[in-house]
Design a protein around this motif. Structure first.
Motif, PDB file in Angstrom:
ATOM      1  N   ILE A 130       0.828  -1.213   0.000  1.00 37.69           N
ATOM      2  CA  ILE A 130       0.000   0.000   0.000  1.00 37.69           C
ATOM      3  C   ILE A 130       0.859   1.259   0.000  1.00 37.69           C
ATOM      4  N   ASP A 131       1.927   1.217   0.778  1.00 40.91           N
ATOM      5  CA  ASP A 131       2.704   2.451   0.946  1.00 40.91           C
ATOM      6  C   ASP A 131       3.991   2.466   0.112  1.00 40.91           C
ATOM      7  N   GLY A 132       4.113   1.561  -0.831  1.00 40.68           N
ATOM      8  CA  GLY A 132       5.284   1.592  -1.710  1.00 40.68           C
ATOM      9  C   GLY A 132       6.484   0.844  -1.186  1.00 40.68           C
ATOM     10  N   GLN A 133       6.390   0.322   0.023  1.00 42.30           N
ATOM     11  CA  GLN A 133       7.538  -0.436   0.560  1.00 42.30           C
ATOM     12  C   GLN A 133       7.663  -1.788  -0.118  1.00 42.30           C
ATOM     13  N   ARG A 134       8.868  -2.271  -0.105  1.00 40.64           N
ATOM     14  CA  ARG A 134       9.142  -3.563  -0.717  1.00 40.64           C
ATOM     15  C   ARG A 134       8.613  -4.690   0.173  1.00 40.64           C
ATOM     16  N   ILE A 135       8.044  -5.701  -0.456  1.00 43.79           N
ATOM     17  CA  ILE A 135       7.607  -6.894   0.276  1.00 43.79           C
ATOM     18  C   ILE A 135       8.695  -7.951   0.105  1.00 43.79           C
ATOM     19  N   ARG A 136       9.144  -8.516   1.200  1.00 43.16           N
ATOM     20  CA  ARG A 136      10.224  -9.496   1.112  1.00 43.16           C
ATOM     21  C   ARG A 136       9.682 -10.913   1.149  1.00 43.16           C
ATOM     22  N   GLY A 137      10.368 -11.791   0.464  1.00 47.17           N
ATOM     23  CA  GLY A 137      10.027 -13.204   0.522  1.00 47.17           C
ATOM     24  C   GLY A 137      10.128 -13.698   1.952  1.00 47.17           C
ATOM     25  N   GLY A 138       9.264 -14.621   2.327  1.00 48.90           N
ATOM     26  CA  GLY A 138       9.306 -15.158   3.680  1.00 48.90           C
ATOM     27  C   GLY A 138       8.605 -14.293   4.704  1.00 48.90           C
ATOM     28  N   SER A 139       7.926 -13.252   4.275  1.00 54.65           N
ATOM     29  CA  SER A 139       7.194 -12.401   5.228  1.00 54.65           C
ATOM     30  C   SER A 139       5.922 -13.104   5.682  1.00 54.65           C
ATOM     31  N   HIS A 140       5.496 -12.776   6.889  1.00 55.61           N
ATOM     32  CA  HIS A 140       4.250 -13.329   7.423  1.00 55.61           C
ATOM     33  C   HIS A 140       3.142 -12.292   7.329  1.00 55.61           C
ATOM     34  N   LEU A 141       1.929 -12.779   7.110  1.00 51.90           N
ATOM     35  CA  LEU A 141       0.782 -11.882   7.025  1.00 51.90           C
ATOM     36  C   LEU A 141       0.123 -11.810   8.387  1.00 51.90           C
ATOM     37  N   VAL A 142       0.062 -10.594   8.931  1.00 47.71           N
ATOM     38  CA  VAL A 142      -0.493 -10.386  10.271  1.00 47.71           C
ATOM     39  C   VAL A 142      -1.431  -9.191  10.232  1.00 47.71           C
ATOM     40  N   LYS A 143      -2.224  -9.095  11.300  1.00 50.35           N
ATOM     41  CA  LYS A 143      -3.169  -7.981  11.353  1.00 50.35           C
ATOM     42  C   LYS A 143      -2.638  -6.820  12.185  1.00 50.35           C
ATOM     43  N   GLY A 144      -1.765  -7.144  13.153  1.00 48.58           N
ATOM     44  CA  GLY A 144      -1.353  -6.114  14.093  1.00 48.58           C
ATOM     45  C   GLY A 144      -0.234  -5.223  13.576  1.00 48.58           C
ATOM     46  N   ASN A 145      -0.006  -4.133  14.329  1.00 49.79           N
ATOM     47  CA  ASN A 145       1.072  -3.238  13.947  1.00 49.79           C
ATOM     48  C   ASN A 145       2.423  -3.841  14.311  1.00 49.79           C
ATOM     49  N   LYS A 146       3.472  -3.077  14.073  1.00 51.71           N
ATOM     50  CA  LYS A 146       4.818  -3.615  14.239  1.00 51.71           C
ATOM     51  C   LYS A 146       5.088  -4.056  15.675  1.00 51.71           C
ATOM     52  N   ASP A 147       4.551  -3.293  16.642  1.00 50.25           N
ATOM     53  CA  ASP A 147       4.825  -3.625  18.039  1.00 50.25           C
ATOM     54  C   ASP A 147       4.040  -4.844  18.501  1.00 50.25           C
ATOM     55  N   GLN A 148       2.822  -4.975  17.985  1.00 46.98           N
ATOM     56  CA  GLN A 148       1.983  -6.104  18.388  1.00 46.98           C
ATOM     57  C   GLN A 148       1.405  -6.760  17.128  1.00 46.98           C
ATOM     58  N   PRO A 149       2.254  -7.476  16.433  1.00 43.11           N
ATOM     59  CA  PRO A 149       1.815  -7.999  15.133  1.00 43.11           C
ATOM     60  C   PRO A 149       0.731  -9.063  15.217  1.00 43.11           C
ATOM     61  N   GLY A 150       0.661  -9.750  16.366  1.00 40.04           N
ATOM     62  CA  GLY A 150      -0.323 -10.825  16.467  1.00 40.04           C
ATOM     63  C   GLY A 150       0.153 -12.086  15.757  1.00 40.04           C
ATOM     64  N   GLN A 151      -0.750 -13.052  15.688  1.00 40.81           N
ATOM     65  CA  GLN A 151      -0.397 -14.349  15.127  1.00 40.81           C
ATOM     66  C   GLN A 151      -0.292 -14.284  13.611  1.00 40.81           C
ATOM     67  N   THR A 152       0.585 -15.118  13.064  1.00 39.65           N
ATOM     68  CA  THR A 152       0.687 -15.182  11.609  1.00 39.65           C
ATOM     69  C   THR A 152      -0.557 -15.860  11.031  1.00 39.65           C
ATOM     70  N   GLU A 153      -1.027 -15.332   9.904  1.00 37.88           N
ATOM     71  CA  GLU A 153      -2.197 -15.919   9.255  1.00 37.88           C
ATOM     72  C   GLU A 153      -1.857 -16.399   7.846  1.00 37.88           C
ATOM     73  N   GLY A 154      -0.600 -16.273   7.506  1.00 36.23           N
ATOM     74  CA  GLY A 154      -0.186 -16.726   6.190  1.00 36.23           C
ATOM     75  C   GLY A 154       1.221 -16.252   5.889  1.00 36.23           C
ATOM     76  N   ASN A 155       1.676 -16.486   4.687  1.00 40.60           N
ATOM     77  CA  ASN A 155       3.033 -16.070   4.325  1.00 40.60           C
ATOM     78  C   ASN A 155       3.139 -15.784   2.838  1.00 40.60           C
TER      79      ASN A 155
END
Lengths: 1003, 197
Positions: free
Chosen positions: A918-943
């Motif tokens: 959304i904000d133009g940042q690069r998405i890296r391989g191996g990243s996890h999909l989470v709902k929370g912000n950086k401090d409290q990312p929460g559980q991974t829901e995908g990758n």
């Protein structure tokens, strides 16, 4: 020890060239020796007493043996990239310019600061590390902080030399050899076995670890057929070497015995020269497969453990004798022999015969046979029976020995008898058969109470033991047992018995059985394992602390570890533990030897497999890619262009340019690496229909179809297109990486599951070069160069397959698209691959055609939502990847049954989606999909699975697997990658990001 | 009409005629590289082996051998590579079409491998020694007689070996691996010295 060279004369110094001179250095100091010397014999001849420092206490150590069992005299040879530590000076053949250095000392071997380690003495006993450093652990860590602090210091203080940090410049070779009979060890028993086997016409390989074969015969005083033993050996070996059925390998150590009569031997071809010749192999690893083997590896003399037994000057008695007889070097100015068996007396006699002063013979036995006493008297030594050496003296090296009364039955030490000045104690505690090879195979040794030694157990495969290794000591027994073993081996090889040829032997007949005395326990510091500084008290400490099993003893005290694997120490250690436990030695047991028998250079094992470990596969257009500046990228065994970077371009800039050109114009990519399998036969259609999850039975001739292949458990296995070339002939393509596995999968099902189907399978991956031409102008390019074929939409529709010619080259053209654009795959014989590529480039020039690499190929398919290896990860089903429409419900196929499991149909499964940054940042391989912000990312829901920058969408995108992903398009999430400190806001979207209706590729 | 271009070998760029390695005064290994005119695999079904043998014989004029024996004339070699399966090497181009014309799908399958293999020839007193240094089969004449073939591999590189003489071998190597194999065999030969023609 103050060794010196004796006056060389006939019969003395048989191994060395009396008139030669070789210059070498030890710790930077210049010395000279003779051709035939080992470094050990040369150092001894030059009066060098201290050659090493011990592992833990940094005590000065001298030469202890004359062979591969050496625990002390380890040196580092060469410098720079050829630096090699832990070379046994006792085996290292002297050569002009040899540079050797002592190890584990600072600043010098004669004055080592770390010798301060001796002061706390007992604090460094067995289990020191466990007791001192183990403590409560912090979360995530296993050791205490104190340990971390000390670890560096300890590692610096202890050790066995340092290896080179540069790549090894030498070459190493291999050889695969086959024979009827392998004979390990070329002493009396081995030569006898080899001769007997050769006389029966057997193909024989005879290996010996020494530069000159012969074993104990080389220093023997016996006459064989009236000739000196070493002369007899030379003649017999020459005869064997002339026999075309016999291969004699000297400087060759058989390191390992494996299953099915397979042995690994290392031949040292250039370790006796300063540097190997330009084309010379330094060492060669022999894989020897034999029908049967004779193991005649001899026996290793063992010491008696007594206080002060590690002073330089204390060494094995037979080794001392060998230095005298073979090298013409006296181990000292005044020698004292300490023994529990007859061989010590013969050592005294032989040394004295050549001018060595033997001050005393000390034997724990109260009585000895008359012949042995006579041999002792020949040496003019003072004789002490029922006595033992109970202490030694000397500042750094040996200067004297205390002789006391000793009872071999009670083990008690009595009154002091005499203190004798000596600089060498030649000690013999009996002989331990070298059954390492059979032990490696797990054959349990058996105890021989008379010899006070373990012998190899019953052979359970095709090997037979002979000579001292089998407990058959003395030349007469050795020759006889060698022949007997050979006869058994010949029978296993299906050959006759051959002819006996045992020589007439004149000489000593002695009893090799020792008195059962392994230690003189007087309470002083008595070393069992010289290499690892394990004392008799350490063994008793292990017993007191409950570590009584031999396996625990080994690991707690390190007895028998390191480069010598306890060749001179294991037996004494076991005996001391047995006494502490009040049990017979065989009840305590032995540890199993591991391969290799002696330390082996890693290069010899790796051979020529270095750099890119597997052989590279190259496409027919490889040289063109390289010439065009492509970054070549390893994709399995294949090298493929990653991108064609123009001047100043990064890989990312290049692939974005290449992908954008394909979307707007035309590009071509080398797809020769795809797996290609020729499927033929009257049942080929039925076969494919059962292999693929979608229907193939009705695929028309001249059409291709994308197919999904499942494993039996319903998971996706591989995908690709299959082209029907004629009624009974198909060309299947697979993923590049999956080709081999797919072939195995197909062959298994054809041969095992459906053997009634008439289907022929052949790998044709190397037969065809493949080029994909993609982009809206791809048809224009083909029109410009294709003959004999209408490439219009009507003439060559989507998924159509046609034969044609391009620039005279016969080709197959299939209209397929991985990129989502109008595209064609063009195949021709590999030998014309470059010509086809050139023709397409030439035809495409006016359409500004560009070559594109793997990165652009991947970008195009990610934009389109086409799956590849990262999505076919072995844990996804067709349903997970949105390919449920390709799962037929009207037929059976591999994986159909288990694909119906309920769990595979749950909506919460990881399902294929795409995400956009959304904000133009690069998405890296191996990243996890989470709902929370950086401090409290929460559980991974995908990758994320496959990521790129999309030139079409002008943002970073990725394919991803997301829990219940099908129903979550439009959701905002974060792709978090804590390792790279990235937390990118993303939107979940359909994976079909470009041309979802397929208009471009169908147009 | 444009002529069919010359086929290009993957070894063209790396094969350099000359003498290399040690002992170049008394060479014991000689290497050369060729492209097959035609290389074709013929596969019979379990119940059609006899029919396919006849078909192959009618095209090649050679009796079909039983493994490990090979059949060969001046221009054709036939090697059995599996049950009811043969590899036919001919100096003459177009063999695939001729065989396909004789072997119907009812009887078997014909697969062209002309581009899929490179033919490397090694000969000389040390040829077997060089091969044994990287290929784990017994090259002794009793185990691997003249006029027989074997399928093996050097590490992951598959190779079909035809012993055409006591000191002569034809090696059929996968095209994509050809340079890796050439690198190995020249490295192994350099210890004794070799000539490339």
């Amino acid at each position: 020890m103050s060794g010196f060279r004796l006056n060389l004369r006939e019969g003395l110094g048989r191994a060395v060239d009396h008139d030669s001179k070789i210059n070498f250095t030890f710790d930077g100091k210049n010395y000279s020796g003779r051709v035939g010397d080992t470094l050990a014999s040369a150092l001894m001849a030059n009066g060098v007493s201290i050659v090493a420092r011990s592992f833990k206490y940094h005590r000065p150590r001298g030469i202890f043996s004359a062979g591969s069992e050496e625990p002390n005299a380890l040196v580092t040879v060469h410098s720079g990239a050829r630096t090699e530590p832990n070379i046994r000076a006792t085996e290292l053949e002297l050569y002009e310019g040899l540079e050797a250095k002592s190890q584990n000392r600072w600043p010098s071997v004669n004055f080592d600061v770390m010798a301060v380690n001796q002061l706390p003495g007992k604090a460094f006993s067995a289990g020191f590390y466990y007791k001192t450093f183990m403590g409560p652990s912090r979360p995530g860590h296993k050791a205490t902080q104190f340990w971390w602090f000390c670890e560096q210091l300890i590692r610096r203080a202890a050790g066995l030399g340092k290896g080179a940090s540069q790549a090894d410049p030498d070459k190493y070779g291999r050889m695969n050899a086959f024979c009827d009979v392998l004979v390990v060890g070329a002493g009396a028993a081995g030569i006898s076995a080899a001769e007997r086997a050769a006389s029966a016409g057997a193909k024989v390989i005879l290996c010996d670890e020494s530069a000159v074969a012969g074993g104990a015969l080389l220093s023997s005083s016996e006459l064989l057929d009236g000739a000196l033993a070493h002369d007899w050996v030379a003649d017999r070996l020459a005869e064997l070497a002339e026999n075309e059925n016999v291969t004699v390998l000297t400087r060759t150590t058989v390191q390992s015995m494996f299953d099915d009569n397979t042995y690994l031997a290392i031949e040292r071809l250039a370790d006796h020269v300063k540097t190997p010749g330009k084309h010379q192999v330094r060492q060669r690893a022999w894989n020897i497969r034999c029908k049967s083997a004779v193991i005649a590896t001899g026996a290793i003399e063992r010491p008696i453990v007594f206080a002060g037994n590690d002073r330089p000057g204390v060494m094995l008695a037979d080794s001392a004798r060998r230095y005298v007889v073979e090298y013409g070097v006296s181990p000292g100015r005044a020698v004292c022999v300490f023994t529990n068996n007859d061989t010590g007396w013969l050592a005294a006699r032989d040394m004295a015969k050549y001018g060595v002063i033997v001050e005393a013979i000390v034997d724990v036995r109260k009585d000895v046979p008359d012949a042995i006493r006579a041999a002792g008297e020949e040496s003019r030594a003072e004789i002490f029976l029922g006595a033992a050496i109970t202490a030694t003296s000397g500042l750094q090296t040996l200067s004297g020995a205390q002789i006391s009364e000793f009872s071999e039955t009670t083990g008690e030490v009595g009154r002091k008898l005499k203190k004798i000045g000596c600089d060498c104690i030649a000690v013999s505690g009996g002989w331990s058969p070298a059954f390492h090879l059979t032990s490696q195979q797990g054959e349990k040794p058996v105890w021989d109470a008379e010899l006070q030694a373990f012998l190899p157990g019953e052979a359970t495969s095709s090997w037979h033991v002979a000579g001292a290794m089998a407990g058959k000591f003395g030349l007469r027994h050795a020759f006889r047992s060698g022949e007997e073993a050979a006869v058994k081996a010949l029978a296993e090889a299906g050959l006759g018995e051959g002819e006996s040829d045992v020589p007439r032997i004149e000489g000593d007949e002695i009893d090799y059985a020792p008195a059962p005395v392994f230690e003189i326990n007087t309470g002083g510091k008595a070393f069992v394992d010289l290499q690892h500084d394990v004392t008799a008290e350490d063994v008793r400490l292990a017993h007191r602390e409950g570590l009584v099993s031999v396996e625990h003893l080994k690991r707690y005290t390190t007895l028998g570890m390191a480069t010598d694997q306890g060749k001179t120490s294991n037996m004494s250690g076991l005996a001391i533990m047995a006494e502490a436990r009040g049990k017979p030695i065989p009840d305590v047991g032995t540890t199993r030897f591991r391969p290799p028998y002696t330390p082996t250079a890693l290069g010899a094992i790796a051979g020529d497999a270095y750099g890119h470990l597997a052989s590279e596969r190259l496409t027919p257009m490889h040289d063109w890619h390289v010439a065009e500046g492509a970054n070549m990228y390893a994709n399995g065994p294949w090298l493929r262009p990653e991108s064609y970077n123009r001047s100043g371009e990064s890989v990312e800039q290049a692939y974005i340019r290449e992908a954008a050109t394909v979307r707007k114009g035309v590009g071509l990519v080398d797809v020769s690496t795809l797996g290609k399998i020729d499927v033929q036969g009257p049942d080929a259609a039925e076969f494919l229909n059962r292999i693929y999850s979608n229907g193939f039975a009705k695929l028309p001739v001249g059409k291709a179809r994308y197919g999904l292949m499942l494993r039996e458990d319903g998971m996706l296995f591989d995908d690709g297109t299959t082209w029907r070339l004629d009624e009974n002939r198909y060309l299947m393509t697979t993923t590049t990486a999956g080709a081999g596995q797919v072939m195995e999968h197909l062959e298994y099902h054809r041969d095992v599951v459906w053997p009634d189907l008439k289907v022929a399978l052949a790998s044709v991956s190397d037969e065809w070069a493949g080029v994909a031409v993609a982009g809206p102008k791809s048809r224009n390019v083909l029109k410009a160069c294709v003959n004999d074929c209408d490439v219009s939409n009507e003439g060559l529709p989507f998924m159509g397959v046609r034969q044609a010619t391009i620039a005279g080259i016969p080709v197959w053209i299939a209209r397929l698209s991985f990129s989502g654009e109008m595209a064609y795959e063009v195949y021709c014989g590999a030998g014309w691959g470059q010509a086809l590529w050139d023709a397409l480039m030439k035809a495409g020039k006016r359409f500004q055609i560009v070559p594109y690499g793997l990165e652009a190929l991947s970008t195009l398919r990610i934009e389109k939502g086409h799956v590849a290896g990262p999505e076919l990860n072995g844990r996804t089903t067709p349903l997970d990847l949105g390919l449920g429409g390709m799962v037929s419900s009207k037929k059976n196929f591999v994986g159909a049954t288990l694909l119906k499991r309920d769990a595979f149909h749950e909506e919460s499964r990881l399902q294929l989606v795409a995400i956009k940054s959304i904000d133009g940042q690069r998405i890296r391989g191996g990243s996890h999909l989470v709902k929370g912000n950086k401090d409290q990312p929460g559980q991974t829901e995908g990758n994320t699975t496959s990521t790129c920058f999309s030139p079409e969408l002008n943002c970073y995108i990725s394919l991803a697997l997301l829990e219940g992903g099908n129903a979550r398009h439009g959701e905002k999430m974060f792709a978090t990658n804590p390792v790279r400190n990235m937390h990118v806001a993303v939107e979940v979207v359909s994976p079909h990001m470009v041309d979802p209706d397929g208009g471009r590729m169908h147009g | 009409m444009v002529d069919v271009p010359e086929r290009v070998s993957p070894l063209d760029a790396v094969v350099e005629p000359g003498v290399f390695g040690a002992n170049t005064r008394s060479l014991e290994v000689f290497l050369s590289e060729n492209l097959c005119g035609s290389l074709v695999q013929v596969q019979a079904w379990p119940d059609t082996v006899g029919a396919v043998e006849k078909a192959v014989q009618s095209v090649t004029k050679l009796g079909v051998p039983k493994a490990p024996a090979t059949a060969h004339s001046e221009t054709v070699s036939i090697m059995q590579t599996g049950p009811g399966r043969w590899l036919v090497d001919s100096e003459v181009e177009g063999l695939e079409d001729k065989l396909r014309g004789k072997v119907s799908a009812k009887n078997g399958a014909v697969t062209g491998l002309t581009h899929a293999r490179v033919l490397i020839q090694i000969k000389g007193p040390k040829a077997a020694w060089v091969l044994a240094s990287g290929i784990a089969i017994d090259f002794d004449l009793t185990a691997f007689p003249v006029g027989t073939s074997q399928i093996s591999h050097h590490h992951e590189i598959g190779v079909t070996i035809h012993r055409t003489g006591e000191e002569n071998f034809d090696l059929y190597v996968f095209t994509s691996f050809a340079r890796g194999f050439w690198h190995w065999i020249t490295t192994a030969s350099s210890e004794v010295g070799y000539a490339v023609s």
